[in-house]
Write an enzyme that holds these catalytic residues in place. Structure first.
Site, PDB file in Angstrom:
ATOM      1  N   HIS A  71       0.817  -1.196   0.000  1.00 56.93           N
ATOM      2  CA  HIS A  71       0.000   0.000   0.000  1.00 56.93           C
ATOM      3  C   HIS A  71       0.856   1.252   0.000  1.00 56.93           C
ATOM      4  O   HIS A  71       0.541   2.220  -0.678  1.00 56.93           O
ATOM      5  CB  HIS A  71      -1.013   0.071   1.126  1.00 56.93           C
ATOM      6  CG  HIS A  71      -1.990   1.183   0.843  1.00 56.93           C
ATOM      7  ND1 HIS A  71      -2.965   1.073  -0.123  1.00 56.93           N
ATOM      8  CD2 HIS A  71      -2.060   2.449   1.283  1.00 56.93           C
ATOM      9  CE1 HIS A  71      -3.609   2.214  -0.224  1.00 56.93           C
ATOM     10  NE2 HIS A  71      -3.086   3.071   0.608  1.00 56.93           N
ATOM     11  N   TYR A  98       1.540   5.274  -2.304  1.00 56.44           N
ATOM     12  CA  TYR A  98       1.884   6.656  -1.980  1.00 56.44           C
ATOM     13  C   TYR A  98       3.231   7.049  -2.573  1.00 56.44           C
ATOM     14  O   TYR A  98       3.478   8.221  -2.823  1.00 56.44           O
ATOM     15  CB  TYR A  98       1.848   6.867  -0.463  1.00 56.44           C
ATOM     16  CG  TYR A  98       0.445   6.712   0.045  1.00 56.44           C
ATOM     17  CD1 TYR A  98      -0.548   7.591  -0.363  1.00 56.44           C
ATOM     18  CD2 TYR A  98       0.090   5.652   0.863  1.00 56.44           C
ATOM     19  CE1 TYR A  98      -1.849   7.431   0.048  1.00 56.44           C
ATOM     20  CE2 TYR A  98      -1.222   5.484   1.280  1.00 56.44           C
ATOM     21  CZ  TYR A  98      -2.187   6.377   0.866  1.00 56.44           C
ATOM     22  OH  TYR A  98      -3.481   6.215   1.258  1.00 56.44           O
ATOM     23  N   HIS A 134     -10.784   1.136  -9.699  1.00 55.42           N
ATOM     24  CA  HIS A 134     -10.350   2.145  -8.720  1.00 55.42           C
ATOM     25  C   HIS A 134      -8.926   2.620  -9.015  1.00 55.42           C
ATOM     26  O   HIS A 134      -8.672   3.814  -9.116  1.00 55.42           O
ATOM     27  CB  HIS A 134     -10.448   1.562  -7.312  1.00 55.42           C
ATOM     28  CG  HIS A 134      -9.628   2.300  -6.298  1.00 55.42           C
ATOM     29  ND1 HIS A 134      -9.960   3.565  -5.877  1.00 55.42           N
ATOM     30  CD2 HIS A 134      -8.494   1.970  -5.643  1.00 55.42           C
ATOM     31  CE1 HIS A 134      -9.062   3.971  -4.997  1.00 55.42           C
ATOM     32  NE2 HIS A 134      -8.155   3.025  -4.835  1.00 55.42           N
ATOM     33  N   PHE A 135      -7.972   1.652  -9.183  1.00 56.92           N
ATOM     34  CA  PHE A 135      -6.612   2.183  -9.239  1.00 56.92           C
ATOM     35  C   PHE A 135      -6.221   2.697 -10.620  1.00 56.92           C
ATOM     36  O   PHE A 135      -5.192   3.344 -10.745  1.00 56.92           O
ATOM     37  CB  PHE A 135      -5.572   1.227  -8.647  1.00 56.92           C
ATOM     38  CG  PHE A 135      -5.464  -0.114  -9.269  1.00 56.92           C
ATOM     39  CD1 PHE A 135      -5.084  -0.263 -10.580  1.00 56.92           C
ATOM     40  CD2 PHE A 135      -5.697  -1.249  -8.511  1.00 56.92           C
ATOM     41  CE1 PHE A 135      -4.958  -1.503 -11.145  1.00 56.92           C
ATOM     42  CE2 PHE A 135      -5.568  -2.504  -9.069  1.00 56.92           C
ATOM     43  CZ  PHE A 135      -5.202  -2.632 -10.389  1.00 56.92           C
ATOM     44  N   HIS A 136      -7.060   2.479 -11.632  1.00 58.52           N
ATOM     45  CA  HIS A 136      -6.785   3.215 -12.861  1.00 58.52           C
ATOM     46  C   HIS A 136      -7.143   4.693 -12.706  1.00 58.52           C
ATOM     47  O   HIS A 136      -6.674   5.522 -13.469  1.00 58.52           O
ATOM     48  CB  HIS A 136      -7.497   2.598 -14.066  1.00 58.52           C
ATOM     49  CG  HIS A 136      -6.760   1.407 -14.609  1.00 58.52           C
ATOM     50  ND1 HIS A 136      -6.956   0.146 -14.147  1.00 58.52           N
ATOM     51  CD2 HIS A 136      -5.787   1.304 -15.543  1.00 58.52           C
ATOM     52  CE1 HIS A 136      -6.149  -0.693 -14.768  1.00 58.52           C
ATOM     53  NE2 HIS A 136      -5.423  -0.019 -15.626  1.00 58.52           N
ATOM     54  N   ARG A 156     -11.318  -9.772 -11.216  1.00 59.74           N
ATOM     55  CA  ARG A 156     -10.187  -9.172 -11.912  1.00 59.74           C
ATOM     56  C   ARG A 156      -9.223 -10.283 -12.306  1.00 59.74           C
ATOM     57  O   ARG A 156      -9.435 -11.445 -11.982  1.00 59.74           O
ATOM     58  CB  ARG A 156      -9.491  -8.170 -10.995  1.00 59.74           C
ATOM     59  CG  ARG A 156      -8.825  -8.824  -9.796  1.00 59.74           C
ATOM     60  CD  ARG A 156      -8.247  -7.809  -8.842  1.00 59.74           C
ATOM     61  NE  ARG A 156      -7.007  -7.249  -9.344  1.00 59.74           N
ATOM     62  CZ  ARG A 156      -6.087  -6.657  -8.568  1.00 59.74           C
ATOM     63  NH1 ARG A 156      -6.291  -6.575  -7.266  1.00 59.74           N
ATOM     64  NH2 ARG A 156      -4.990  -6.156  -9.066  1.00 59.74           N
ATOM     65  N   ARG A 157      -8.155  -9.944 -12.994  1.00 61.43           N
ATOM     66  CA  ARG A 157      -7.077 -10.869 -13.333  1.00 61.43           C
ATOM     67  C   ARG A 157      -7.602 -12.149 -13.957  1.00 61.43           C
ATOM     68  O   ARG A 157      -7.172 -13.240 -13.607  1.00 61.43           O
ATOM     69  CB  ARG A 157      -6.298 -11.229 -12.075  1.00 61.43           C
ATOM     70  CG  ARG A 157      -5.709 -10.058 -11.382  1.00 61.43           C
ATOM     71  CD  ARG A 157      -4.943 -10.455 -10.167  1.00 61.43           C
ATOM     72  NE  ARG A 157      -3.826  -9.538  -9.969  1.00 61.43           N
ATOM     73  CZ  ARG A 157      -2.944  -9.656  -9.003  1.00 61.43           C
ATOM     74  NH1 ARG A 157      -3.001 -10.661  -8.186  1.00 61.43           N
ATOM     75  NH2 ARG A 157      -1.973  -8.801  -8.886  1.00 61.43           N
TER      76      ARG A 157
HETATM   77  C1  HEM Z   1      -3.678   2.245 -22.260  1.00 62.70           C
HETATM   78  C2  HEM Z   1      -4.070   2.386 -21.050  1.00 62.70           C
HETATM   79  C3  HEM Z   1      -4.485   1.223 -20.155  1.00 62.70           C
HETATM   80  C4  HEM Z   1      -5.367   0.208 -20.398  1.00 62.70           C
HETATM   81  C5  HEM Z   1      -6.196  -0.013 -21.647  1.00 62.70           C
HETATM   82  C6  HEM Z   1      -5.376  -0.636 -19.230  1.00 62.70           C
HETATM   83  C7  HEM Z   1      -6.161  -1.777 -19.078  1.00 62.70           C
HETATM   84  C8  HEM Z   1      -6.134  -2.611 -17.994  1.00 62.70           C
HETATM   85  C9  HEM Z   1      -7.032  -3.702 -17.764  1.00 62.70           C
HETATM   86  C10 HEM Z   1      -8.184  -4.097 -18.686  1.00 62.70           C
HETATM   87  C11 HEM Z   1      -6.678  -4.297 -16.592  1.00 62.70           C
HETATM   88  C12 HEM Z   1      -7.397  -5.438 -15.917  1.00 62.70           C
HETATM   89  C13 HEM Z   1      -6.857  -6.763 -16.254  1.00 62.70           C
HETATM   90  C14 HEM Z   1      -7.433  -7.839 -15.395  1.00 62.70           C
HETATM   91  O1  HEM Z   1      -7.548  -7.682 -14.163  1.00 62.70           O
HETATM   92  O2  HEM Z   1      -7.775  -8.899 -15.952  1.00 62.70           O
HETATM   93  C15 HEM Z   1      -5.540  -3.584 -16.085  1.00 62.70           C
HETATM   94  C16 HEM Z   1      -4.870  -3.897 -14.912  1.00 62.70           C
HETATM   95  C17 HEM Z   1      -3.889  -3.103 -14.351  1.00 62.70           C
HETATM   96  N1  HEM Z   1      -3.439  -1.874 -14.824  1.00 62.70           N
HETATM   97 FE1  HEM Z   1      -3.960  -1.009 -16.551  1.00 62.70          FE
HETATM   98  N2  HEM Z   1      -4.505  -0.129 -18.306  1.00 62.70           N
HETATM   99  C18 HEM Z   1      -3.938   1.015 -18.839  1.00 62.70           C
HETATM  100  C19 HEM Z   1      -3.033   1.852 -18.219  1.00 62.70           C
HETATM  101  C20 HEM Z   1      -2.478   1.625 -16.985  1.00 62.70           C
HETATM  102  C21 HEM Z   1      -1.552   2.516 -16.335  1.00 62.70           C
HETATM  103  C22 HEM Z   1      -1.056   3.836 -16.902  1.00 62.70           C
HETATM  104  C23 HEM Z   1      -1.215   1.931 -15.152  1.00 62.70           C
HETATM  105  C24 HEM Z   1      -0.288   2.407 -14.059  1.00 62.70           C
HETATM  106  C25 HEM Z   1       0.646   3.263 -14.153  1.00 62.70           C
HETATM  107  C26 HEM Z   1      -1.924   0.671 -15.074  1.00 62.70           C
HETATM  108  C27 HEM Z   1      -1.803  -0.215 -14.033  1.00 62.70           C
HETATM  109  C28 HEM Z   1      -2.475  -1.415 -13.954  1.00 62.70           C
HETATM  110  C29 HEM Z   1      -2.292  -2.361 -12.881  1.00 62.70           C
HETATM  111  C30 HEM Z   1      -1.335  -2.233 -11.709  1.00 62.70           C
HETATM  112  C31 HEM Z   1      -3.171  -3.430 -13.138  1.00 62.70           C
HETATM  113  C32 HEM Z   1      -3.376  -4.670 -12.279  1.00 62.70           C
HETATM  114  C33 HEM Z   1      -2.555  -5.796 -12.732  1.00 62.70           C
HETATM  115  C34 HEM Z   1      -2.852  -7.023 -11.931  1.00 62.70           C
HETATM  116  O3  HEM Z   1      -4.002  -7.215 -11.508  1.00 62.70           O
HETATM  117  O4  HEM Z   1      -1.913  -7.789 -11.710  1.00 62.70           O
HETATM  118  N3  HEM Z   1      -2.682   0.526 -16.204  1.00 62.70           N
HETATM  119  N4  HEM Z   1      -5.230  -2.553 -16.957  1.00 62.70           N
END
Ligand code: HEM
Ligand SMILES: [Cu+2]
Ligand SMILES: [Cu+2]
Lengths: 192, 156, 558
Positions: free
Chosen positions: C228, C232, C379-381, C442-443
């Site tokens: 967490h 920050y 939330h975290f997006h 998710r995931r």
């Molecule tokens: C083009 C822009 C982006 C798209 C289309 C996108 C899309 C997604 C999607 C659909 C997921 C969910 C996948 C799942 O849980 O099955 C995801 C997870 C995630 N995204 Fe993004 N995202 C984008 C940008 C970002 C950015 C800029 C960050 C952080 C700087 C970010 C951080 C994360 C993180 C940490 C997860 C979780 C991964 C996990 O559960 O292990 N994303 N994203």
């Protein structure tokens, strides 16, 4: 010359103002609208929840799916039982295993079984390939057939096309094909 | 506002039958066969003179045992306590659309108690990534009216 | 004179960090696009569902861990150098942390991408949380450890500069740009102890086969000890920009120096002891400690609300300087045609929305409804994916010219970019939140199940899927615009001695009104450690006392 220049300058300033306006309307307006709609719907559901009639989902005409223990070519002389249906998963493999058995009474005519092709849930079709056809000869008991496919990681077989050369009622032999909708295939981690 | 949020949660604890998981109770994940998890399923118990049920579930790559090959069948309007553990990796046990939602961690036992108010079906989703076939890991809970509950499928 | 000409050595270091950050952003963003189409079943042709998890690991690691860390390093090199008016003390040291961090990144990235090569034994589909007993290739963990150690060295580099500066300026207040960087790094030291112990003490020996069994709960708890606070660590540099630069971009100046320092002190104290709020649904941690974490989490809303207040006040001041009037009318006077300003401002607005959904996450009982559902990425997006990422992109429009001595090209595209991000993110995140309420996990490569259907409160699953896919596509377009503008400006922008106005005015209420005790770093660091010990010593003791690797589970290659 100079007039022309200042003209195009103010033109470009105007057009950039218009661009900002469009961007604000589209880029901020639509998001605000989406959120307001969500809020409205949420409140709507909270207040009018009771009146909502529980809609029964339409019963889908279900195709009976074939799983482990089921029998193919049931109405023919030599039915075939699915003994094993399984996907073995480990870090690098995604292997589909199919085990079939035929009754012991294959003592007179040879029985031929052929796995023609398989359609995966992703839509891909796998052709038969080599070693997908068996001739079960006399005295081959208990005849058991096992086949394996390396599938694309994550994919699951949907339909199997299998055919068999069967003796018909009227003593003629003929080739029959069956389309087998597979269901409920256990996917398990493989320790090996 | 912050105080308000803490207050709601305290209220949640006191007023509702809260289902937060939390006690340190370990189990050897490589030796579940000698424990109640060795015969997973629904068990009948008597507590304070009332009939209740305990459900022992193993989550494994990539199935709920029971839950996936056969549904977990329990009666409505009855106290049901779930015990969940995993012999292999982390999994989730989420009864979709409800707040029955817990992690299954090898070596730990997740326990929560609930009462299903009505007869209906629920889906169980594994909501923690557990390997390449994580997305196919699902199960079913069938809540039947108390009067129609068939005890012949209980395990010892 | 611009930064490049004044501090050429530091400019080079900052640029190197930004290049790595942008490459990570490009690849990670591409994976995000594929995920958004795959999991919604809009298009699954790129990769199969087993490979989805390799992509998701890449997305999480490259964006949440790599893009952020490298960008922050570049930003702090810029801020510390400039506010202390010193180049780094020893360039060999500075370049060695940069290269160590890069080597670590490459090791980790190679193990992840190995999962896309058929039959490769180098794999790391363990996601960015890498919970054992799922096991990655040892190089995955070693690479991560190198990144962490190198980031410690980077922090030491800035403390080094600060100490040297202190010798020459014994009675001055710590300049605000340095103050914020150092407090962020102190928090980073406190929280990375957890993940360092996890990776070096448990996971590396285990992945190398020196020990066979591992207890899953202990590393998971150590991870969230870090997990967490790391939020920050991403957010504070965005605050850094909002406090220090955004007021200037809106034509005004920072409202209060004291407020800024108080906020950073609170974050140092409270960021780490809240980690259990990621483990509300875990067995093995008692409800009492979860409650403590929840109360602390709620307290953490306070500095964020203070930030909101300070930043809005500074912007209002700026707008009024530009002739803004009225109760709300001043908003129209803000520079809505400046890409850097628009990006930061929209990021701030999204952060407020993210804060709201965060309060829901933090409430233990409500949390169970949405734990591990797609609500959480929704939330975290908003927070890291926009408040942080969009701020970083926006401020790049202002920083890159200072670092390269070139003017920004394609200003129109640069202006469209933050608006597009805001639009795309609202669509994607809104639908993710709604789908999460229905229980969609998710995931998950294919969150469509054969035995049952999700029942959304309103709307339909298909409509939400499309909204996620369309939102993700707009985000990807926005990302391409950003990369295009930056690359083009960096390579071919018009050279100029002063490509941007980089003067930062003094705060309205300056450091002379700020209590001196806020600058006492030793005091606050010690307090932070005590709070962590209070929260963590007992549960960790419980987990360790029955044997560090007990109850043990066997590894499962990922
Ligand atoms: C083009 C822009 C982006 C798209 C289309 C996108 C899309 C997604 C999607 C659909 C997921 C969910 C996948 C799942 O849980 O099955 C995801 C997870 C995630 N995204 Fe993004 N995202 C984008 C940008 C970002 C950015 C800029 C960050 C952080 C700087 C970010 C951080 C994360 C993180 C940490 C997860 C979780 C991964 C996990 O559960 O292990 N994303 N994203
Ligand atoms: Cu699972
Ligand atoms: Cu799973």
């Amino acid at each position: 010359m100079t007039e022309n220049h200042s003209n195009s300058d103010s033109d470009s300033r105007n057009s950039s103002k218009r661009l900002v306006k469009i961007l604000v309307i589209v880029g901020i307006g639509i998001p605000v609208l989406v959120e307001l709609m969500t809020l409205f719907n949420l409140i709507n559901v909270q207040i009018f929840d009771d009146e909502e009639v529980q809609e029964q989902p339409e019963p889908v005409a279900e195709v009976r799916q074939v799983t482990e223990g089921d029998t193919l070519f049931r109405d023919y002389r030599f039915p075939v039982t699915i003994e094993l249906l399984r996907i073995n998963v480990s870090a690098q493999e995604w292997r589909f295993e199919l085990g079939l058995s035929v009754p012991d009474s294959v003592d007179r005519e040879p029985l031929e079984i052929e796995l023609d092709s398989m359609q995966l849930n992703s839509g891909k079709i796998l052709a038969a390939g080599r070693n997908r056809s068996w001739n079960i000869q006399e005295g081959h008991t208990p005849p058991r057939i096992q086949a394996e496919w390396e599938l694309p990681n994550g994919d699951i077989p949907g339909t199997l096309y299998i055919s068999s050369f069967q003796q018909m009622q009227n003593d003629t032999a003929s080739r029959v094909q069956q389309e087998v909708p597979l269901g409920n295939i256990p996917v398990r981690y493989n320790r090996e | 506002m912050i105080v308000f949020f803490i207050a709601t949660v305290v209220y949640g604890f006191v007023a509702m039958d809260l289902k937060v998981i939390g006690n340190y109770e370990t189990i050897d994940p490589q030796n579940l066969s000698d424990t109640p998890f060795g015969t997973p399923g629904v068990k009948e118990v008597t507590k304070n003179g009332a009939t209740e049920y305990e459900v022992y579930v193993q989550t494994l790559q990539f199935a709920f045992l029971p839950g996936t090959s056969s549904p977990i069948t329990v009666p409505a309007d009855t106290r049901i306590t779930f015990y969940i553990t995993s012999p292999d990796v982390l999994h989730g046990f989420d009864v979709a659309g409800t707040n029955l939602n817990t992690m299954a961690i090898p070596g730990q036992i997740s326990k929560f108690t609930t009462i299903f108010p009505e007869a209906r079906e629920y889906g169980i989703v594994c909501n923690e990534y557990c390997g390449p076939a994580h997305h196919i890991m699902e199960g079913k809970i069938e809540v039947v009216p108390k009067s129609e509950f068939d005890k012949s499928n209980l395990v010892e | 004179m611009t930064f490049l000409h004044q501090y050429p050595k530091a400019a080079k270091v900052a640029k190197a960090n930004f290049i790595v950050a942008f490459i990570a952003l490009a690849i990670g963003g591409l994976f995000g696009f594929i995920q958004a189409l795959h999991r919604t079943d809009v298009f699954r042709g790129f990769f199969n569902s087993g490979e989805y998890y390799t992509l998701l690991t890449g997305h999480g690691v490259l964006l949440a861990l790599i893009f952020t860390t490298f960008f922050i390093a570049g930003l702090f090199v810029w801020g510390v150098t400039r506010s202390l008016d010193r180049e780094p003390e020893n360039m060999t040291f500075t370049w060695s942390w940069f290269w160590l961090m890069t080597i670590g990144l490459i090791m980790t990235a190679v193990t992840i991408l190995g999962g896309l090569v058929p039959d490769s034994s180098i794999r790391a589909a363990v996601l960015y949380t890498f919970y054992p007993p799922l096991q990655a290739h040892p190089a995955f963990y070693i690479g991560l450890a190198l990144v962490i150690v190198a980031s410690w060295m980077a922090g030491a580099d800035w403390f080094w500069s600060y100490n040297k500066w202190r010798k020459n300026h014994p009675d001055e207040r710590i300049p605000i740009l340095t103050f914020m960087a150092l407090f962020t790094m102190m928090m980073w030291y406190v929280c990375t102890i957890g993940v360092a112990v996890e990776v070096v003490g448990l996971l590396i020996p285990w992945s190398l086969g020196w020990v066979t069994e591992i207890e899953p709960l202990l590393p998971r708890t150590l991870f969230w000890y870090f997990g967490h606070a790391v939020v920050y660590f991403w957010l504070l540099p965005a605050y850094y920009v909002w406090y220090a630069i955004l007021p200037k971009l809106s034509g005004g100046r920072l409202f209060s120096d004291a407020m800024t320092r108080i906020v950073f002190v609170i974050f140092l104290l409270l960021s780490t002891p809240v980690g259990y709020h990621h483990q509300y649904a875990d067995p093995g941690i008692s409800v009492g400690f979860k409650f403590y974490a929840m109360a602390t989490t709620m307290l953490l809303l306070l500095p964020s609300l203070m930030t909101l207040f300070t930043v809005v006040a500074s912007m209002e001041h700026g707008a009024r300087q530009r002739g803004g009037k009225g109760y709300l009318k001043w908003i129209g006077k803000l520079p809505w045609d400046s890409p850097a300003f628009v990006g930061c401002a929209l990021a701030g607005i999204m952060f407020a929305a993210g804060g709201f959904s965060g309060m829901i996450n933090a409430s233990m009982n409500i949390n169970l409804l949405i734990h591990n559902t797609i609500w959480v990425p929704g939330h975290f997006h908003l927070t890291v994916g926009t408040a942080v990422a969009l701020t970083f992109m926006a401020i790049s429009y202002w920083l890159i010219p200072q670092l390269t001595g070139r003017k920004l090209k394609f200003k129109t595209l640069a202006l469209i970019q933050p608006y597009a991000w805001f639009l795309g993110m609202t669509l994607m995140s809104n639908a993710m939140h709604r789908a999460g309420l229905a229980g969609v996990p998710r995931r998950t490569a294919e969150p469509q199940y054969s035995g049952f259907e999700f029942e959304p409160i309103f709307g339909t699953m298909a409509e939400m899927d499309w909204q996620i896919a369309i939102g993700g596509t707009i985000l990807t377009i926005s990302l391409i615009l950003f990369l295009w503008v930056i690359t083009a400006s960096w390579m071919g922008g018009e050279k100029s001695d002063r490509p941007v106005d980089d003067y930062i005015p003094e705060p309205l209420s300056g450091a002379e009104h700020t209590p001196k005790i806020l600058d006492n770093m030793k005091l606050w660091f010690a307090l932070a450690i005590i709070l962590v010990l209070l929260a963590y010593s007992f549960p960790l003791w419980e987990m360790i006392s029955d044997g560090i690797f007990e109850p043990g589970a066997l590894p499962r290659p990922s």
